[in-house]
Enzyme design. Structure first.
Site, PDB file in Angstrom:
ATOM      1  N   ASP A 135       0.842  -1.191   0.000  1.00  0.00           N
ATOM      2  CA  ASP A 135       0.000   0.000   0.000  1.00  0.00           C
ATOM      3  C   ASP A 135       0.883   1.249   0.000  1.00  0.00           C
ATOM      4  OD1 ASP A 135      -2.284   1.499  -0.004  1.00  0.00           O
ATOM      5  OD2 ASP A 135      -2.674   1.297   2.136  1.00  0.00           O
ATOM      6  N   HIS A 142      -3.401  13.888   0.867  1.00  0.00           N
ATOM      7  CA  HIS A 142      -3.661  13.026   2.017  1.00  0.00           C
ATOM      8  C   HIS A 142      -2.475  13.061   2.988  1.00  0.00           C
ATOM      9  CE1 HIS A 142      -4.954   9.654   4.455  1.00  0.00           C
ATOM     10  NE2 HIS A 142      -3.824   9.012   4.196  1.00  0.00           N
ATOM     11  N   GLU A 208     -10.370   3.948   4.007  1.00  0.00           N
ATOM     12  CA  GLU A 208      -9.517   4.751   3.130  1.00  0.00           C
ATOM     13  C   GLU A 208      -9.905   4.437   1.693  1.00  0.00           C
ATOM     14  OE1 GLU A 208      -5.373   4.105   4.265  1.00  0.00           O
ATOM     15  OE2 GLU A 208      -5.591   5.615   5.846  1.00  0.00           O
ATOM     16  N   GLU A 210      -9.218   4.136  -1.991  1.00  0.00           N
ATOM     17  CA  GLU A 210      -7.990   3.987  -2.773  1.00  0.00           C
ATOM     18  C   GLU A 210      -8.271   3.292  -4.110  1.00  0.00           C
ATOM     19  OE1 GLU A 210      -4.726   2.335  -0.594  1.00  0.00           O
ATOM     20  OE2 GLU A 210      -5.351   3.267   1.298  1.00  0.00           O
ATOM     21  N   ASP A 242      -9.016   0.425   2.260  1.00  0.00           N
ATOM     22  CA  ASP A 242      -8.017   0.008   3.242  1.00  0.00           C
ATOM     23  C   ASP A 242      -8.538   0.388   4.630  1.00  0.00           C
ATOM     24  OD1 ASP A 242      -5.664  -0.625   4.598  1.00  0.00           O
ATOM     25  OD2 ASP A 242      -4.745   1.306   4.144  1.00  0.00           O
ATOM     26  N   ARG A 246      -7.620   3.632  13.656  1.00  0.00           N
ATOM     27  CA  ARG A 246      -6.693   4.732  13.941  1.00  0.00           C
ATOM     28  C   ARG A 246      -6.080   4.630  15.328  1.00  0.00           C
ATOM     29  NH1 ARG A 246      -5.690   5.829   8.884  1.00  0.00           N
ATOM     30  NH2 ARG A 246      -7.515   6.547   7.739  1.00  0.00           N
ATOM     31  N   GLN A 249      -3.497   1.854  15.213  1.00  0.00           N
ATOM     32  CA  GLN A 249      -2.407   2.358  14.354  1.00  0.00           C
ATOM     33  C   GLN A 249      -1.535   3.372  15.106  1.00  0.00           C
ATOM     34  OE1 GLN A 249      -3.961   4.240  10.811  1.00  0.00           O
ATOM     35  NE2 GLN A 249      -1.945   4.668   9.952  1.00  0.00           N
ATOM     36  N   LYS A 262      -4.161  -2.172  10.356  1.00  0.00           N
ATOM     37  CA  LYS A 262      -4.536  -2.259   8.937  1.00  0.00           C
ATOM     38  C   LYS A 262      -4.829  -3.686   8.499  1.00  0.00           C
ATOM     39  CE  LYS A 262      -3.282   2.017   7.497  1.00  0.00           C
ATOM     40  NZ  LYS A 262      -4.087   2.901   6.670  1.00  0.00           N
ATOM     41  N   THR A 266      -9.035  -5.689   4.136  1.00  0.00           N
ATOM     42  CA  THR A 266      -8.951  -4.742   3.021  1.00  0.00           C
ATOM     43  C   THR A 266      -9.975  -5.217   1.990  1.00  0.00           C
ATOM     44  OG1 THR A 266      -6.574  -4.548   3.414  1.00  0.00           O
ATOM     45  CG2 THR A 266      -7.389  -3.697   1.328  1.00  0.00           C
ATOM     46  N   GLU A 381      -9.488  12.557   8.055  1.00  0.00           N
ATOM     47  CA  GLU A 381      -9.373  13.896   7.487  1.00  0.00           C
ATOM     48  C   GLU A 381     -10.691  14.673   7.617  1.00  0.00           C
ATOM     49  OE1 GLU A 381      -7.612  11.594   4.096  1.00  0.00           O
ATOM     50  OE2 GLU A 381      -6.884  13.585   3.562  1.00  0.00           O
TER      51      GLU A 381
HETATM   52 CA    CA Z   1      -3.916   3.066   2.976  1.00  0.00          CA
END
Ligand code: CA
Length: 436
Positions: A135, A142, A208, A210, A242, A246, A249, A262, A266, A381
């Site tokens: 990834d 971002h 996420e 992507e 993904d 948080r 992480q 993570k 996915t 975000e």
């Molecule tokens: Ca990602």
């Protein structure tokens, strides 16, 4: 080098499959993405999306309907995943795609043998046996948005404009769209009043948005792929969510990067849009500001059209919205062409140390975000790290995802003078954590 549009991209081309000719379809005859489906628990089969149907490639090969193909291509069409087809490389896929376009074209008499399966009658499977998953972090917007939350003085680290950043992800927990996502448990930073870290269901579950890049032909170990040949190794694109915890992480990521925050899941969209189908949507890639460093020579591209006009949208629907039949709300949309690093640069950089890519390996772009809040590709975000809630039409609020929430990614390409093509959906609903 990118190729020129041909008859398969002709916007006026129509199909005898009527549902492929509607304005709103993701799968007109100009698209023809590959996937793997299963009907009534039978053996998985490779199919090609056309309108609301799927062309069953096994039936086509068994009944000599796509007969003018090399034996290797025919054998690969009979497999239970796309890996063999991917390994054949672009010229073989281009030939197959051209024959499919001809077969489905409106002036062609449909074969006597029924080659179509309604999408509504099948279960879509993960199309590829994915050996490796990497990834990237290719969106500078971002990277800047996330950097600002943690380092307001220096949002972008000094390496970002020189080197495509990535981490090696987990392939075994990649799932196809519509697979439920269990909320992960994990260690979290000690609470203000505590000395020890906590352990429990993530309280900061995020998505996420992507784009995934599937590798076609690989490279031998020790032999890097030069930038001008990088796209020869790209089979096609799909959508990737993904999922990210948080809180897990944040506690674990230093010094070696993402791990359990993570690797729990996915999600991928089931259809892989080939590079050949994307030819009309090639565009210049992100224009680096004049003050930015030029890419090092091994990452410098000669071609002008290294970007892809692909828009990725994110939609959310809570369990209550689902129950009350309220449609999903649109959270954001962002463009793949706005990435700081291109698909070719990601491939070349990945192999620059001699690392071997293999057919079916997945590279993901990293969260795609633009410059305004309606283009940000994660809740981290949008909610400013859980400080500014999103209001849902039911009166509910979201800082991060709640159990029962469904996230759906949609993607499409459009360009003046060409037929719009879509990527279908990448959807997943959050289930409560399994704590026993
Ligand atoms: Ca990602």
């Amino acid at each position: 080098m990118s190729s020129l549009p041909d008859t398969t991209h002709d916007p006026h081309r129509q199909s005898w499959v009527a549902s492929a000719n509607t304005l709103d379809t993701d799968f007109p005859i100009q698209n023809l993405p590959f996937g793997v489906f299963q009907r009534h628990q039978s053996q998985p089969r490779i199919g090609v999306a056309i309108g609301k149907h799927i062309v069953d490639l096994s039936i086509c090969i068994q009944h000599n309907i796509l007969d003018d193909l090399p034996e290797l291509v025919k054998a690969a069409c009979l497999a239970t995943n796309l890996n063999q087809l991917m390994a054949l490389g672009q010229p073989a896929i281009k030939t197959l795609r051209h024959q499919l376009s001809q077969l489905l074209e409106i002036s062609t008499t449909p074969p006597e043998q029924q080659i179509l399966v309604p999408m509504a009658d099948v279960k879509m499977l993960l199309p590829v046996q994915i050996g490796n998953y990497t990834d990237f972090y290719a969106s500078i917007n971002h990277a800047t948005n996330v950097g600002k939350l943690f380092r307001p003085d220096q949002p972008l680290l000094s390496n970002y404009k020189h080197i495509p950043i990535a981490y090696h992800g987990r392939a075994s927990s990649i799932v196809v769209s519509d697979t439920p996502i269990y909320r992960p448990q994990g260690q979290q930073h000690p609470a203000a009043s505590e000395k020890l870290p906590g352990f429990g269901p993530s309280q900061r579950l995020d998505y996420e948005g992507e784009v995934g890049l599937f590798i076609g032909q690989g490279n031998p170990l020790g032999q890097p792929i030069a930038i001008d040949h990088a796209e020869d190794h790209l089979f096609g694109l799909c959508l990737v969510n993904d999922w990210s915890a948080r809180d897990i992480q944040a506690w674990e990521y230093q010094p070696l990067g993402p791990f359990l925050g993570k690797s729990f899941a996915t999600s991928l969209s089931p259809w892989v849009v080939t590079l050949d189908a994307l030819v009309p949507f090639r565009c210049p890639s992100f224009e680096r500001p004049v003050d930015d460093p030029q890419p090092l020579p091994y990452l410098k591209m000669a071609d002008d059209l290294t970007g892809i006009k692909l828009t990725v949208e994110v939609w959310l629907r809570s369990a209550q919205m689902l129950q009350e039949n309220i449609p999903p709300i649109h959270l954001s949309q962002a463009s793949f062409a706005q990435l700081y690093w291109t698909a070719a640069q990601m491939i070349t950089h990945h192999t620059s140390n001699g690392c071997n890519l293999q057919p079916g390996d997945l590279l993901a772009s990293g969260t795609i975000s633009g410059t305004t809040s309606d283009t940000w590709g994660s809740l981290l975000e949008i909610t400013h790290q859980g400080k500014k809630p999103i209001q849902l039409p039911t009166g509910e609020q979201r800082f991060f995802l709640a159990d029962g929430d469904e996230i759906s990614l949609r993607g499409y390409c459009e360009a003046p003078g060409y037929k719009k093509i879509g990527f279908g959906e990448c959807r997943g609903q959050v289930l409560s954590a399994v704590t026993k």
